[in-house]
Design a protein around this motif. Structure first.
Motif, short mmCIF file in Angstrom:
data_model
loop_
_atom_site.label_atom_id
_atom_site.label_comp_id
_atom_site.label_asym_id
_atom_site.label_seq_id
_atom_site.Cartn_x
_atom_site.Cartn_y
_atom_site.Cartn_z
N HIS A 261 0.83 -1.21 0.00
CA HIS A 261 0.00 0.00 0.00
C HIS A 261 0.86 1.26 0.00
CE1 HIS A 261 -3.05 -2.99 0.99
NE2 HIS A 261 -3.94 -2.11 0.58
N ARG A 262 2.02 1.20 0.64
CA ARG A 262 2.95 2.34 0.59
C ARG A 262 3.48 2.53 -0.83
NH1 ARG A 262 6.17 -0.28 4.34
NH2 ARG A 262 7.98 1.05 4.02
N ALA A 263 3.77 1.41 -1.50
CA ALA A 263 4.27 1.47 -2.88
C ALA A 263 3.21 2.06 -3.81
CB ALA A 263 4.68 0.08 -3.35
N LYS A 264 1.98 1.65 -3.56
CA LYS A 264 0.87 2.13 -4.40
C LYS A 264 0.75 3.66 -4.31
CE LYS A 264 -3.98 0.91 -5.20
NZ LYS A 264 -5.13 0.22 -4.60
N THR B 181 -5.93 7.41 0.77
CA THR B 181 -6.66 6.23 0.28
C THR B 181 -5.93 4.94 0.67
OG1 THR B 181 -7.35 7.57 -1.59
CG2 THR B 181 -7.67 5.20 -1.79
N ALA B 182 -4.61 4.93 0.46
CA ALA B 182 -3.83 3.72 0.77
C ALA B 182 -3.93 3.39 2.26
CB ALA B 182 -2.37 3.91 0.37
N TYR C 126 -5.71 0.05 3.67
CA TYR C 126 -4.98 -0.92 4.49
C TYR C 126 -5.67 -1.12 5.84
CZ TYR C 126 -1.55 -3.61 6.94
OH TYR C 126 -0.96 -4.62 7.64
N GLU C 127 -6.07 0.01 6.44
CA GLU C 127 -6.70 -0.08 7.76
C GLU C 127 -7.99 -0.90 7.69
OE1 GLU C 127 -7.84 3.63 9.64
OE2 GLU C 127 -7.25 2.86 11.61
N PRO D 26 3.60 -7.39 -7.86
CA PRO D 26 3.62 -5.97 -7.50
C PRO D 26 2.32 -5.24 -7.82
CG PRO D 26 4.80 -6.30 -9.54
CD PRO D 26 4.41 -7.66 -9.07
N VAL D 27 2.16 -4.12 -7.16
CA VAL D 27 1.07 -3.20 -7.47
C VAL D 27 1.36 -2.58 -8.82
CG1 VAL D 27 -0.07 -1.08 -6.73
CG2 VAL D 27 0.88 -2.66 -5.02
#
Lengths: 404, 404
Positions: A54-57, A231-232, A236-237, A400-401
């Protein structure tokens, strides 16, 4: 294609990071931006707020073209090993330059600094030894040693965390004679450790503080992060039913310590000078993670150093594993976390020239470094309920995203 | 003083146990009843519902004069080691007799059974080997082997768990030529594994089932346990804010397994025939403790065997530790958990004759066996919140429960 490398943690990705990408792009004149990013655990010995995918996204949405993982064995380390892993990974991907943030924004200071550092090795080493013998922690001791060779002036101030990391990148490039141009841009307000949010550039530390100490809602922090990050974080949350911070791992960490012998503790990476006795002794009275670190902390054992040891304890990472896996002069693979269409185009041409494989998903029995990676991510998710943990662990095997 | 020894778990102490004490007292004509009791973890590989001190208190209130701890290294073991630890501990305390429950209630059957067992060793061993080679689990294989030498008849039925334990006690006494008279009394209704409660004699299994699976309140179970047990259970639950069962340890156990290598797992006591591969493989999909054991279970790996391995995994107990500590021909100390005035009087006269020390509280660096004891109890409490854990761990250093 002209490519520029960034060395990042994005914990989480905020407006300052977006600014860094813009400026780096301008400075390097690159078409393709490649970031090497820490995974589940970060340089200062902390779990990342949200997972790496999600950080990468969020990063891909904000202008990075390729995000690859800085292997765990390099990520939770002091600047030398951290830099080695990061720079060698970017080198495998053929970056033309690496651009980092610094206080002065002048790369010549770093190059000159490196030359001073090399030329004055005996003075530096003597000063370092003396300061360590006085019982100072390594960061403080090395600050004194840098001072002894004139590297704590305004132009080149190696008492600043960001300058230290930048200096390590330059050092890695020059020592290994890599065909990479080091570049730097001046940091815009907010110091690394700042915990106050002022304006729309806030440090990641201050954002985390708002989230965990002041129970801020994500929706209250929209002025500090691009909407893709919000959003990410929300996505994730929703999946994990949690954001990650050390306190959630306290019961697991505590359990591990009380069930390990001193001898077993001594094999864990980072366990030096008998700190295991102190960790074991303080375990009985530790009320929380924060309280525990406070009890262990000494002049020599900084908060960061203890946190790093705790990450290695939590993930059961031994001295032997780290030594074996970080001593090579190249990285054994590159692991893709996120990629844009432009990133894919670049990678298609680059692939043929690469000397190590690119993994787009975790697969078993490939390399001991990937095994540790899996262990680290399993540990990272271990605070979640079964169903959420199971879903998130699956990501690791899905590739990968991809953003078009 | 005439003393009679009992080998118990009291998980928890119920009316059947009170009946056993009465009958044993009558049969042995003893003035002083001494029980050796498992501590935090039990023979079948489970955490005790409440801690050992509150269980000891209930026992002292119901007619036992001295409760001592069966060391952890002997407690979570199959019948041979369990018996060895228990009988040798009672021997140090100078008991004149040991009285156990059995299906027939006739001690001559056990003594004759032992003689048959010795005289027909080759037949027994052959049958055992054959059954194990067929892939049977040890309990089933030894049942077949006992059958081959006529020890599964109504008189002496070694397919019954209680008879197997009784037989092991008799075997330990006779093999070591201890000056202890073995006695047995006929068990009154309720089999060991019975999970239904009928009348006022219920098995401990059925009481635990009511508590954990049917969410019975303690106040609903008053007809099956003396009021002292109900009080002890309530007192403990108030202090700990929990009763203990395996499911609460699932996150810790799971965390341990995912962060250990196969090689590290193979050093854990009980890990045989590559079961570590199966444990590691099933960890990914295990939804709960119950679900995990179900996934591991095979014809050869019984539920109990897996649970014992899991206790040793949780407490990080190695093959090497168990081997070193259980191979002596005597126990290194006796640890007091609870005592009545009469028990104290007896101990005052007995102490001079004892060859090993009596510990009335945990103290450090005394014996490796006590170190493991502390680790086991720390592990036991690790599911509690800091404040409750801290209070309960202190008990270990405070000496035995004393009832005047």
């Amino acid at each position: 294609m002209n490519t520029c490398g960034l060395i990042v943690e994005y914990n989480p990705f905020h407006n300052g990071h977006a600014y860094h990408i813009q400026q780096a792009k301008k400075k390097s004149n690159a078409d393709c931006m490649i970031a090497v990013m820490s995974g589940s655990f970060l340089q200062r010995g902390e779990p990342a707020v949200i997972d790496k995918f999600h950080r990468a996204k969020a990063a891909i949405s904000s202008g990075v073209d390729i995000v690859v993982e800085l292997p765990f064995v390099f990520a939770v380390q002091s600047s030398d090993l951290f830099s080695k892993g990061a720079v060698l990974t970017l080198h495998e991907l053929g970056v033309d330059s690496i651009c980092f943030g610094s206080e002065s924004g002048n790369i010549n200071n770093f190059i000159q600094g490196y030359s001073d550092f090399i030329n004055q090795q005996p003075v530096y080493q003597d000063a370092l030894k003396k300061a360590l013998n006085e019982g100072l922690a390594f960061p403080e001791a090395s600050r004194k040693a840098y001072q002894s060779i004139g590297l704590t002036t305004e132009d080149m101030d190696l008492s600043q965390p960001n300058n230290i990391l930048g200096f390590s990148y330059v050092k890695t490039i020059l020592e290994n004679q890599l065909p990479i141009q080091p570049l730097t841009i001046k940091r815009k307000s907010s110091n690394y450790h700042d915990s106050e949010i002022t304006g729309n550039i806030a440090s990641a530390t201050s954002i985390r503080k708002q989230l965990f100490e002041h129970q801020a809602r994500l929706s209250d922090l929209t002025h500090t992060m691009p909407s893709a990050t919000i959003t990410a974080l929300m996505e994730y949350e929703e999946k994990a039913q949690a954001l990650h911070h050390w306190e959630s791992y306290f019961p697991l960490l505590h359990f591990r310590v009380i069930t390990m012998s001193l001898e077993q503790l001594s094999h864990i990476h980072g366990m030096e000078e008998g700190i295991e006795y102190r960790i074991k002794k303080t375990a009985k009275e530790a009320k929380s993670f924060h309280d525990w670190v406070e009890r262990i902390k000494t002049k020599r054992y900084t908060w960061t150093r203890i946190q790093r040891i705790f990450v290695h304890l939590l993930t059961n990472t031994t001295k032997c594993e780290i030594q074996t896996l970080t001593s090579q002069s190249s990285v054994p693979y590159v692991r893709l976390l996120g990629i844009s269409q432009k990133g894919q185009d670049y990678l298609n041409t680059r692939k043929k020239k690469m000397e190590v494989p690119i993994y787009s998903k975790l697969s078993r029995d490939v390399h001991p470094m990937l095994e540790i990676e899996e262990r680290a991510s399993n540990t990272y998710y271990s605070i979640l309920s079964f169903a959420n943990r199971y879903t998130l662990q699956k990501q690791e095997f899905m590739g990968p995203v991809l953003l078009k």
